[in-house]
Design an enzyme around this catalytic site. Structure first.
Site, mmCIF file in Angstrom:
data_model
loop_
_atom_site.group_PDB
_atom_site.id
_atom_site.type_symbol
_atom_site.label_atom_id
_atom_site.label_comp_id
_atom_site.label_asym_id
_atom_site.label_seq_id
_atom_site.Cartn_x
_atom_site.Cartn_y
_atom_site.Cartn_z
ATOM 1 N N ARG A 145 27.292 -23.254 43.388
ATOM 2 C CA ARG A 145 27.359 -21.857 43.770
ATOM 3 C C ARG A 145 27.456 -20.984 42.406
ATOM 4 N NH1 ARG A 145 31.621 -24.246 46.613
ATOM 5 N NH2 ARG A 145 31.043 -25.102 48.654
ATOM 6 N N LYS A 193 16.741 -10.785 38.564
ATOM 7 C CA LYS A 193 16.025 -11.127 39.864
ATOM 8 C C LYS A 193 15.568 -12.774 39.667
ATOM 9 C CE LYS A 193 14.071 -7.040 42.048
ATOM 10 N NZ LYS A 193 12.747 -6.684 42.606
ATOM 11 N N GLU A 231 2.215 -5.116 32.640
ATOM 12 C CA GLU A 231 3.545 -4.672 32.882
ATOM 13 C C GLU A 231 4.004 -3.648 32.027
ATOM 14 O OE1 GLU A 231 5.800 -5.538 35.500
ATOM 15 O OE2 GLU A 231 4.568 -7.236 36.414
ATOM 16 N N LYS A 249 12.896 -0.779 31.329
ATOM 17 C CA LYS A 249 13.324 -1.608 32.642
ATOM 18 C C LYS A 249 14.872 -1.853 32.553
ATOM 19 C CE LYS A 249 13.115 -5.688 35.258
ATOM 20 N NZ LYS A 249 12.110 -6.793 35.511
ATOM 21 N N GLU A 287 18.879 -3.059 43.675
ATOM 22 C CA GLU A 287 17.717 -2.586 44.157
ATOM 23 C C GLU A 287 18.178 -1.804 45.750
ATOM 24 O OE1 GLU A 287 14.425 -4.722 43.668
ATOM 25 O OE2 GLU A 287 13.040 -3.614 45.127
ATOM 26 N N ARG A 329 15.410 1.119 41.588
ATOM 27 C CA ARG A 329 15.124 -0.095 41.069
ATOM 28 C C ARG A 329 13.591 -0.271 41.615
ATOM 29 N NH1 ARG A 329 17.963 -5.683 39.120
ATOM 30 N NH2 ARG A 329 16.050 -6.602 39.043
ATOM 31 N N ASN A 386 8.586 -1.873 41.177
ATOM 32 C CA ASN A 386 7.497 -2.323 42.060
ATOM 33 C C ASN A 386 6.258 -1.652 42.010
ATOM 34 O OD1 ASN A 386 9.138 -4.788 42.705
ATOM 35 N ND2 ASN A 386 10.294 -3.357 44.120
ATOM 36 N N HIS A 397 3.135 -3.684 42.919
ATOM 37 C CA HIS A 397 3.262 -4.813 43.322
ATOM 38 C C HIS A 397 3.249 -5.077 44.648
ATOM 39 C CE1 HIS A 397 5.005 -5.281 39.157
ATOM 40 N NE2 HIS A 397 5.455 -6.429 39.477
ATOM 41 N N HIS A 457 1.241 -8.238 45.219
ATOM 42 C CA HIS A 457 1.630 -9.397 46.000
ATOM 43 C C HIS A 457 0.669 -9.801 47.066
ATOM 44 C CE1 HIS A 457 6.126 -9.021 44.870
ATOM 45 N NE2 HIS A 457 5.533 -9.647 43.788
ATOM 46 N N HIS A 505 -0.142 -12.832 38.077
ATOM 47 C CA HIS A 505 0.472 -12.038 38.547
ATOM 48 C C HIS A 505 0.275 -10.647 37.915
ATOM 49 C CE1 HIS A 505 4.107 -9.908 39.989
ATOM 50 N NE2 HIS A 505 4.597 -9.499 38.726
#
Lengths: 362, 362
Positions: A121, A143, A185, A227, A237, A241, A245, A248, A252, A265
Site C-alpha cells: 500500500r 503519474k 514534449e 511542468k 488533475e 493540469r 495533455n 496526447h 494516444h 510516445h
C-alpha cells in the site's frame, strides 16, 4: 563537471527536488538523504543496465541493493510485467521501509512508480530518468501506471518520488529517434503557456538536435520548471493540469491504433500537437501562420506532423472516445488560442474534429 | 423496519458515513447522494448476485449500471481476477466520473476498492458489505488490495469509500462458518481497547451465534465505532492503527501456510488471537485466567484457538518474517497487557515467540 541545477516541485509534504546536470549518476550525496530504510530495489531494463547500472551503484553504497531487470519497451508496460517487480520485492523480503529506484526511461519510471504506490500500500521511490522524454516529462508530476490492452495508462496512481536525478550524460547513448521523441514534449511546454521558451526553441532546435549539452540542460530545466508549476497548482488533475495533455488525446489514439511501440510516445505526441493546432485553426483560434510555425521545429526535430496514413477518421473517433479526457460522454481536448495559449475545451462542434481528421486523411 | 444507525468516520475531506440496519439494500436515498457521475459498476460474485443483486438495483435507478461478477473465494483475490474489473470498466467505456460499488464480502470489497484506487488513477467507490466480517472490518478503514502468491494483501492502496451500507438482512443467508469468522473480528475490538465491549460480548455471545438481529446490529455498530476511532487517529498506519492487526500476523501465516481459502480469514484470526494471548502470557503480560477468558467466547463462536496441527514452528517463523509488520528486519507483534490493553511491540526475546509456537505444537 557542469553546474548542478536544482528545481523544487512544490507539493506541500510531498515536495521533492529535481537535480539536473552532468556526472550526477553515482553521487551518493544526491541519493542517500532520500532513502529512509536500508533496502533499495533498482528497477531497470535490459538495454539500460549494461550502460548505466555500474555507474549508478557507487551512489548506493552501504545500502542493501537488489535489482530487477525488465524487458525493454512500451509493450511490456502491463500488469504481467509489473508483477515481476512485486515478485522480486517479496522474494527478497523487502518491507515497508524499502525504496524503489527507477533507472531508465518513461516505461521503467511509470511501472516502478506504480509498483511503489501499490507495494504494501505504498513505499518510497526515486526517479533516475535516462531518456530526454522521461527527464522532461514522466519523471515530473507523480503519474504512475501501466497500460491495459483496451487503453493506455488506464491503471495507475498518483505517487510522488522522493527525488529525481536527471543526468544529461545518459543522453549520449540515446538513439536519434528517442531524442526526437523527447524534443516533442519540450516543444509542448512552449506551446502550452511559454511563448518565450518556444521562441528560444525555434532559435536552438538545431543545437539541441546536435546534442549540445548546455542547450539540453537548459531545455530540461525550463521544461521541468514549466511542468512543475502546472502540477503544483493542480496535483490530481482536477483542472489546469490537463493542459499537459496537449497532443496526447490524438497521440494516444495513434499509439493504440498502431499497437503500442510502433510509434514512440513522443512521435505520436508530435503528430498529435500538429493535429490539435490544425483543429484550433479550423475553429478560428489559431492562424495558418502559427500552424506552420508550430510544424517547423517538429519537422526539424524529425517528428511526424500528421497521423499514420493507415488510420481512418472513424478509427480516431472510436479510440478518442475511451480517452481519460472524456467526461460525462463529452470529449474534451487541449487546443490552442495562439502559441503559448493552450486551453481545455469540450465546447466545439463535433464537425470541427471530423473535418480536421478528414483533412489529414487526404 | 429497524432503526437506521449511522456512524461517521472522521478523515477530513475523506470522511464518510456507515449506515447499519435492516432493509437498507435498495434504498436510493442512501446511495444517490454519494454517486458523482452517471456510470455505476456493481462488482459482486457468483454467490452473492442471485441473493442480493435484485434487491440492490432499485437503489440505483436512473444511473447507467453495469455489472461484473467475479468467482467467489479468497483464492481469486489476485491480479488476474482484478483485471476482469478493469476490462469491464474499459469495455463499457467508464470514465473518471464513474463509481464502483462492491456488493459482497471482504474479497469483493478489497478488490473493488483497489480497482477504484487504480482505475484511471482513482475513481469513487461504495461498499455494500454482505458478510459480518466485511461489515465490521474490511468495509471500514480504506485498506484495499489483492494477494500475491508470495504474500497476502501485499499489493494495494489506501482508498476510502464514499459511503458504507451494512444491511443486517444479508446476514440471514450467511453460512455458520462465516458468521463465526465475523465474530472473531468482533471479539478483536473488545480485546484491543474496549473491555466494556468484551464483557458485553461474553454475555451475548450465544445470542449473537443465534443471529439475534438486534444484538448483531449492536455488535456491528460498536465494532465499527471502535475501528473508526483508531483509523481516524492514524489513517495510513504510521502507528496505532497497527493494533487492528491483533491476531493477524499469526493468522496470515496460517492462511499462507495452509493455502488461501483452507481456513477462513476470521478463523485464522481467531487462532491468531489465542496465540497472541498465550505469547503475552509467556512474557508475563497476561494472566492464565485472562488467556482462558479470551478462549471462552472464541470456543463458543466455534472458532479455533490453536494453529492447524500440520504447521511447524519453523514454518510460522518463516512466514511471519515476510509480514508487513516487519520493520528493519525486526518482527513487531500486537500483544496484550490485559484484556483491552493491546500494544505493538518488537521488544521481546525471540525465545518467547519460539516457545509459544512450541507449546502449541504439543
Amino acid at each position: 563537471m557542469a553546474a548542478l541545477r536544482t528545481l523544487n516541485v512544490d507539493l506541500g509534504e510531498r515536495s521533492y527536488p529535481i537535480h539536473i546536470g552532468s556526472g550526477l549518476l553515482g553521487q551518493a550525496d544526491l541519493l542517500a538523504p532520500f532513502i529512509g530504510g536500508q533496502q533499495v530495489m533498482v528497477v531497470s531494463n535490459e538495454t539500460v543496465v549494461p550502460l548505466y547500472m555500474e555507474r549508478l551503484l557507487p551512489g548506493l553504497q552501504g545500502f542493501q541493493v537488489q535489482q530487477v531487470i525488465l524487458p525493454d519497451g512500451e509493450k511490456y508496460k502491463n500488469l504481467e510485467v509489473l508483477d515481476q517487480i512485486y515478485s522480486a520485492l517479496l522474494r527478497h523480503r523487502f518491507d515497508r521501509t524499502c525504496t524503489l529506484l527507477a533507472l531508465g526511461g518513461g516505461v521503467v519510471g511509470d511501472m516502478t512508480g506504480f509498483a511503489a504506490a501499490s507495494y504494501q500500500r505504498g513505499v518510497d521511490f526515486i526517479q533516475v530518468p535516462t531518456t530526454l522524454l522521461s527527464q522532461v516529462d514522466s519523471s515530473v508530476g507523480g503519474k504512475t501506471g501501466v497500460n491495459h490492452p483496451l487503453g493506455k495508462n488506464m491503471i495507475g496512481a498518483f505517487h510522488q518520488p522522493q527525488v529525481v536525478i536527471a543526468d544529461t550524460d545518459t543522453l549520449d547513448t540515446l538513439p536519434d529517434r528517442e531524442l526526437s521523441a523527447g524534443i516533442a514534449e519540450v516543444i509542448k511546454y512552449g506551446l502550452i503557456n511559454d511563448l518565450d521558451f518556444f521562441t528560444w526553441l525555434e532559435q536552438h532546435i538545431d543545437g539541441l538536435m546536435a546534442r549540445d549539452k548546455g542547450l539540453l540542460a537548459e531545455a530540461i530545466e525550463r521544461s521541468c520548471a514549466d511542468k512543475a508549476a502546472i502540477v503544483a497548482a493542480d496535483e490530481k488533475e482536477a483542472g489546469q493540469r490537463a493542459l499537459l495533455n496537449l497532443g496526447h488525446t490524438f497521440g494516444h489514439a495513434i499509439e493504440t491504433g498502431m499497437g503500442y511501440g510502433a510509434w514512440l510516445h513522443g512521435e505520436a505526441v508530435g503528430a498529435g500537437m500538429a493535429m490539435a493546432a490544425r483543429m484550433s485553426h479550423e475553429l478560428g483560434w489559431l492562424s495558418e501562420a502559427d500552424c506552420d510555425r508550430i510544424d517547423a521545429p517538429l519537422v526539424k526535430a524529425g517528428l511526424p506532423t500528421r497521423p499514420p496514413s493507415g488510420m481512418t477518421p472513424q478509427q480516431f473517433l472510436e479510440l478518442m472516445s475511451v480517452d481519460k479526457k472524456v467526461q460525462g460522454g463529452r470529449l474534451r481536448l487541449v487546443l490552442l488560442k495562439g502559441i503559448g495559449g493552450a486551453l481545455i475545451s469540450g465546447d466545439f462542434p463535433a464537425q470541427a474534429l471530423r473535418s480536421t481528421l478528414d483533412a489529414f486523411q487526404q
